[in-house]
Motif scaffolding. Structure first.
Motif, PDB file in Angstrom:
ATOM      1  N   ALA A 156      10.975   2.338  47.051  1.00  0.00           N
ATOM      2  CA  ALA A 156      10.798   0.897  46.864  1.00  0.00           C
ATOM      3  C   ALA A 156       9.345   0.636  46.506  1.00  0.00           C
ATOM      4  CB  ALA A 156      11.183   0.132  48.126  1.00  0.00           C
ATOM      5  N   THR A 157       9.139  -0.268  45.553  1.00  0.00           N
ATOM      6  CA  THR A 157       7.791  -0.631  45.128  1.00  0.00           C
ATOM      7  C   THR A 157       7.696  -2.145  44.996  1.00  0.00           C
ATOM      8  OG1 THR A 157       8.435  -0.362  42.812  1.00  0.00           O
ATOM      9  CG2 THR A 157       7.398   1.530  43.890  1.00  0.00           C
ATOM     10  N   GLN A 158       6.466  -2.652  45.077  1.00  0.00           N
ATOM     11  CA  GLN A 158       6.224  -4.069  44.870  1.00  0.00           C
ATOM     12  C   GLN A 158       5.520  -4.249  43.538  1.00  0.00           C
ATOM     13  OE1 GLN A 158       3.738  -6.006  47.767  1.00  0.00           O
ATOM     14  NE2 GLN A 158       4.011  -8.040  46.848  1.00  0.00           N
ATOM     15  N   GLU A 159       6.085  -5.100  42.702  1.00  0.00           N
ATOM     16  CA  GLU A 159       5.503  -5.421  41.403  1.00  0.00           C
ATOM     17  C   GLU A 159       5.352  -6.930  41.333  1.00  0.00           C
ATOM     18  OE1 GLU A 159       7.994  -3.702  38.444  1.00  0.00           O
ATOM     19  OE2 GLU A 159       7.868  -1.659  39.277  1.00  0.00           O
ATOM     20  N   ALA A 160       4.141  -7.423  41.712  1.00  0.00           N
ATOM     21  CA  ALA A 160       3.892  -8.866  41.838  1.00  0.00           C
ATOM     22  C   ALA A 160       4.850  -9.440  42.880  1.00  0.00           C
ATOM     23  CB  ALA A 160       4.014  -9.563  40.487  1.00  0.00           C
ATOM     24  N   GLN A 161       5.694 -10.416  42.509  1.00  0.00           N
ATOM     25  CA  GLN A 161       6.639 -10.986  43.471  1.00  0.00           C
ATOM     26  C   GLN A 161       7.972 -10.239  43.507  1.00  0.00           C
ATOM     27  OE1 GLN A 161       6.771 -15.115  42.092  1.00  0.00           O
ATOM     28  NE2 GLN A 161       5.484 -15.718  43.829  1.00  0.00           N
TER      29      GLN A 161
END
Length: 427
Positions: A156-161
């Motif tokens: 899992a990754t966060q890309e902005a929102q």
């Protein structure tokens, strides 16, 4: 139309707290879909009624109208019903985390990678979790960017929102519903679906293999394929010729698991292809070779069978025929069978076209004596029948030119001869 709550002039409102929403509003309260209608003037109250379960996934929000309330009163009403609204500096109510767009479902081939994106705004201190909803129950995969499951293919990754779930090297077991969940009270969630498609494969064990039949037999070929979606089967001939079902019906291709050919002839021999496709590359095919046995057929090709040759010359007799299977080829001079052990002759038999059963047999004979002239036969035989062709070897006509010595005149004549003249005397 957005309607603000009416403010009482008798109450000191600091800061101003206005809740915007259309009426009625469906909300989620502790996992139950409910409807909040209004606040009464005195004392302020929030009426909550159970709603039919027809709005799953409705956004949590609140509608307060035509009531007298202040910040403390609103907070107490909200806390009583365990609803999470936060003060917004611009004078409105911040509804907390909100999903910006629905999760886009994806379709991916087995063995490739899949990504699901969950876009959440106003997340604040809440966390996003990815959960797999399978037939065996729910499995927590990730929380924020931390992987909970022991599956090494998941991350899992966060890309902005956006909170992106990635699954590599997909298997069919990865297909299913994936839930993006925010740990509010009640939880907020939305669902996405991963469909895993499988390219076609042909089951050799249950599909037809090469076959041999006699002319006039009925033939049924089968081609079994699996994949997701279920593959479609198409039949064609490898050489591009049409599929012949009977003497009056022929098509370029045939669709279906089976191919039925009635009363096949020798022209039906050859390679057939069953091609499996389901929209997921690559397509696959299986080659099935059909051999049709038939008795020998001699090909005369316009020759009369009469061959002239001079004595001490070499004559070659060519016999062309179609047959399957080829069992025996024999050459005869009169009643006598010829064999390659005879130094004065050679016999060579070769295949010209294996699919059509076309063969050629050549007998080469050195004509050394007059008895070498006469009738020769090419005889072909197999379990379905026999056939032969006859040749007649005769002496060759020579043109003889005679010039009389010491004479200005000359003359010529012709005669039939079994040999070339070595000398000629005139009396």
């Amino acid at each position: 139309m957005l309607t603000p709550g009416r403010i009482s002039s008798e109450l000191q409102l600091t800061p101003r707290f206005t809740i915007y929403s259309e009426l009625p509003t469906w909300v989620l309260r502790e996992g139950t879909v409910t409807q909040i209608t209004r606040c009464t003037p005195d004392p302020p109250q929030t009426h909550v009624t159970e709603a039919p379960n027809t709005h799953p996934g409705a956004l949590p929000c609140l509608s307060v109208s035509y009531g007298y309330f202040n910040t403390t009163q609103v907070r107490s009403r909200l806390d009583a019903h365990k609803m999470h609204l936060r003060h917004n500096p611009d004078g409105g109510v911040d509804e907390g985390p909100r999903f910006v767009t629905p999760i886009e479902n994806v379709t991916v081939s087995v063995g490739r990678d899949a990504r699901l994106s969950c876009v959440v705004e106003n997340l604040s201190s809440f966390k996003v979790a990815w959960i797999y909803k399978g037939t065996g129950g729910r499995t927590v995969l990730t929380v924020a960017t931390q992987v909970i499951t022991k599956n090494p293919r998941i991350s899992a990754t966060q890309e902005a929102q956006a909170w992106v779930l990635t699954i590599t090297n997909l298997t069919k077991k990865d297909q299913g519903v994936y839930m993006c969940q925010v740990n509010t009270k009640p939880v907020r969630k939305q669902l996405g679906f991963i469909r895993v498609v499988v390219p076609p494969t042909i089951e050799d064990t249950t599909s037809s293999s090469d076959m041999t039949v006699n002319e006039g037999s009925d033939v049924v070929m089968t081609c079994d394929a699996r994949g997701d979606p279920q593959p479609a089967i198409r039949w064609v001939r490898e050489d591009g010729r049409r599929l012949t079902f009977n003497t009056s019906s022929a098509v370029d291709e045939h669709m279906g698991r089976t191919l039925s050919l009635g009363a096949v002839g020798r022209n039906s021999s050859g390679a057939y292809l069953c091609i499996a496709t389901n929209g997921v590359p690559p397509s696959v095919s299986k080659r099935i070779l059909l051999n049709v046995n038939f008795p020998p057929v001699m090909l005369q090709e316009g020759s009369s069978g009469r061959v002239g040759v001079a004595l001490e010359g070499v004559v070659s007799l060519e016999c062309r025929f179609q047959v399957r299977p080829l069992t025996e080829v024999h050459w005869f001079h009169g009643p006598r069978e010829l064999t390659p052990s005879d130094n004065s002759l050679t016999i060579t038999t070769t295949s010209l076209d294996e699919d059509s059963g076309l063969w050629r047999s050549v007998l080469s004979v050195q004509v050394q004596r007059t008895r070498d002239f006469g009738q020769y036969r090419c005889s072909v035989r197999n379990p379905l029948g026999a056939n032969e062709r006859t040749f007649h070897v005769i002496g060759k006509m020579h043109l003889i030119l005679i010039i009389r010595p010491s004479s200005p005149s000359s003359f010529m004549f012709t005669r039939h001869s079994y040999s070339a003249y070595s000398h000629l005397s005139l009396k």
